[in-house]
Write an enzyme that holds these catalytic residues in place. Structure first.
Site, PDB file in Angstrom:
ATOM      1  CB  THR A  88     -46.743 110.902  30.611  1.00 40.28           C
ATOM      2  OG1 THR A  88     -46.343 109.539  30.609  1.00 40.28           O
ATOM      3  CG2 THR A  88     -47.689 111.152  29.457  1.00 40.28           C
ATOM      4  CB  ALA A  90     -45.904 104.414  29.849  1.00 42.22           C
ATOM      5  CB  VAL A  96     -40.535 100.656  29.183  1.00 44.54           C
ATOM      6  CG1 VAL A  96     -40.397 100.503  30.688  1.00 44.54           C
ATOM      7  CG2 VAL A  96     -41.533  99.655  28.617  1.00 44.54           C
ATOM      8  CE  LYS A  97     -39.884 110.080  31.037  1.00 49.24           C
ATOM      9  NZ  LYS A  97     -40.827 111.172  31.269  1.00 49.24           N
ATOM     10  CG  LEU A  98     -36.801 101.688  32.206  1.00 50.44           C
ATOM     11  CD1 LEU A  98     -35.845 100.897  31.326  1.00 50.44           C
ATOM     12  CD2 LEU A  98     -37.428 100.782  33.268  1.00 50.44           C
TER      13      LEU A  98
END
Ligand code: E4P
Length: 217
Positions: A27, A60, A86-88
């Site tokens: 997402t 996310a 964890v999307k960075l």
């Protein structure tokens, strides 16, 4: 090759999950907004719902752009469910945060990757996934699939375990080309995944089998 669906639309996520081929979901804030999911609390609840629907990893994305903010946000996202990745963003503090999370055994996805140099940094920071956006490169007359090939070569040269997550996949041929190059994962719309099913000879053959069966029964 892992198949992720790139949407926050729950009906499409359910359909892909029921199809039996889904390995995860990606997402981003734009995809959330497209579904009318706004405000931190609603977004968090939406991630929880997605995790309940699928078995695999759910990316996310953090909103913070500074190291401390990304760590704070990423830790609370990761605490929601072990499926959360964890999307960075691929910026200096994003790389630092990626190293921080990978040292702690928290899964990460470095996003907005547009060059092999950025992909190399993501691998060195221990990213679980690294997302080159091939469709957006194609949009500006740059070879998105060529970038996937370059990164595959570099990662194989050094045995980096970071998974190449081909993102911004727009159509079925993108999926097939990524599979030939050896992308570990692709994330795309349900329509592109369903496109893999289509072949006129399958439809003609099935219609013939059914017609022949009826003749004898
Ligand atoms: C990846 O994680 C992104 O959500 C995504 O693939 C972006 O795709 P787009 O270029 O179609 O917006």
């Amino acid at each position: 090759m892992k198949f992720f669906i790139d949407t926050a639309n729950l009906d499409q996520i359910k359909e892909a999950q029921e199809f039996g081929i889904l390995d995860g979901v990606t997402t981003n804030p734009s995809l959330m907004a497209k579904e009318g999911i706004t405000g931190a609390e609603n977004i968090i609840n939406h991630y929880k719902t997605i995790c309940d629907i699928v078995d695999g990893d759910v990316s996310a994305e953090v909103i913070a752009t500074d190291f401390d903010g990304m760590v704070r946000e990423g830790e609370s996202l990761a605490a929601l469910n072990p499926q959360i990745v964890v999307k960075l963003p691929m910026i200096a503090d994003g790389v630092k945060a990626c190293k921080y999370f990978s040292d702690k055994g928290i899964k990460t996805n470095m996003t907005l990757v547009f060059s092999a140099g950025q992909a190399l940094l993501a691998a060195k920071a221990g990213a679980t996934y690294m997302s080159p956006f091939i469709g957006r490169l194609d949009d500006i007359s740059t070879d998105g699939l060529g970038l996937i090939s370059e990164i595959r070569l570099i990662y194989d040269n050094y045995g980096y375990e970071t998974q190449i997550l081909a993102a911004s996949v727009r159509h079925t041929m993108h999926i097939m080309d990524c599979a030939k190059i050896g992308a570990d994962v692709m994330t795309g719309p349900l329509s592109a995944i369903k496109g893999l099913l289509k072949h006129p000879l399958t439809d003609i053959g099935l219609a013939q089998f059914l017609a022949d069966y009826k003749k004898g029964n």
